[in-house]
Write a protein that holds these residues in place. Sequence first.
Motif, PDB file in Angstrom:
ATOM      1  N   SER A 173       0.921   1.221   2.909  1.00 46.93           N
ATOM      2  CA  SER A 173       1.627   0.650   1.761  1.00 46.93           C
ATOM      3  C   SER A 173       0.843   0.862   0.472  1.00 46.93           C
ATOM      4  CB  SER A 173       1.872  -0.844   1.975  1.00 46.93           C
ATOM      5  OG  SER A 173       0.660  -1.591   1.871  1.00 46.93           O
ATOM      6  N   LEU A 174      -0.487   1.027   0.609  1.00 46.27           N
ATOM      7  CA  LEU A 174      -1.337   1.266  -0.556  1.00 46.27           C
ATOM      8  C   LEU A 174      -1.561   2.758  -0.772  1.00 46.27           C
ATOM      9  CD1 LEU A 174      -3.002  -0.260  -2.701  1.00 46.27           C
ATOM     10  CD2 LEU A 174      -4.962  -0.072  -1.164  1.00 46.27           C
ATOM     11  N   ASN A 175      -1.804   3.475   0.333  1.00 44.71           N
ATOM     12  CA  ASN A 175      -2.006   4.925   0.251  1.00 44.71           C
ATOM     13  C   ASN A 175      -1.129   5.603   1.298  1.00 44.71           C
ATOM     14  OD1 ASN A 175      -2.742   7.565   0.090  1.00 44.71           O
ATOM     15  ND2 ASN A 175      -4.911   7.245   0.541  1.00 44.71           N
ATOM     16  N   PRO A 176       0.005   6.144   0.904  1.00 52.04           N
ATOM     17  CA  PRO A 176       0.896   6.796   1.868  1.00 52.04           C
ATOM     18  C   PRO A 176       0.285   8.021   2.522  1.00 52.04           C
ATOM     19  CG  PRO A 176       1.637   7.187  -0.386  1.00 52.04           C
ATOM     20  CD  PRO A 176       0.562   6.154  -0.468  1.00 52.04           C
ATOM     21  N   ASN A 177      -0.824   8.516   1.964  1.00 56.78           N
ATOM     22  CA  ASN A 177      -1.510   9.669   2.550  1.00 56.78           C
ATOM     23  C   ASN A 177      -2.460   9.257   3.672  1.00 56.78           C
ATOM     24  OD1 ASN A 177      -2.057  12.479   2.671  1.00 56.78           O
ATOM     25  ND2 ASN A 177      -3.889  12.232   1.421  1.00 56.78           N
ATOM     26  N   GLY A 178      -2.673   7.968   3.854  1.00 56.40           N
ATOM     27  CA  GLY A 178      -3.467   7.483   4.970  1.00 56.40           C
ATOM     28  C   GLY A 178      -4.925   7.893   4.946  1.00 56.40           C
ATOM     29  N   LYS A 179      -5.510   7.986   3.766  1.00 56.29           N
ATOM     30  CA  LYS A 179      -6.914   8.368   3.622  1.00 56.29           C
ATOM     31  C   LYS A 179      -7.653   7.316   2.804  1.00 56.29           C
ATOM     32  CE  LYS A 179      -6.357  12.559   5.442  1.00 56.29           C
ATOM     33  NZ  LYS A 179      -7.029  13.023   6.688  1.00 56.29           N
TER      34      LYS A 179
END
Length: 233
Positions: A64-70
């Motif tokens: 929800s904060l970083n859709p790139n998952g990093k």
Amino acid sequence: MTDLAAFPITRKWPARHPERLQLYSLPTPNGVKVSIMLEETGLPYEAHRVSFDGDDQRSPEFLSLNPNGKIPAILDPDGPEGKPLTLFESGAILIYLADKAGQLLPELPHDRYQALQWLMFQMGGIGPMFGQVGFFHKFAGREIEDKRPRDRYVGESRRLLGVLDRQLAGRDWLLGEAFSIADIAVWPWVRNLGGFYEAGELVGLDDFPQVNRVLAAFLARPAVQRGLTIPAE
């Protein structure tokens, strides 16, 4: 008290100090860029550990904060115009924090763009190339008999180290006398190449005296020493 309940990430990582900038990270080369920056500037923050072992970076709350998952990612309750700001990508975060603190990024346009140039050099070159060397040397690439992929990244990493070495001749830091976000971006990756990746001999790190000189100066900074261990386990 600042209310961050509207942000799903705070359900998994509750904020004990919601008035402070919230950092979601891990002590990787990209992660410590931000913790070092926060320690150097003195901006108040609260650190949350995103565990790769538990796939925290793939959780709905983190996405929800970083859709790139990093990692890293931040949530600043006191962003521009006093409104909360969420941000991912370490380079973007460094620029934001430099502007917020008024530190480590020159104000004069000429010097500012020089700093951003070296920041992009790390983002587009050093990070990806050193990361591939680490993969092929230390991790899943070891069992691959064809060493051409590894050697390609080793060769490019040596070229990039040469660029750094020439830039640093006669300079204290990448921009000269001024320590900046460019240094905060570059040196954790150089440290990791010879440290965690155990690839110093592979890339001939000792062949670059200026790189080793400035790396040692970077690691001697108290804020860097603190930032390299944040978030703690």
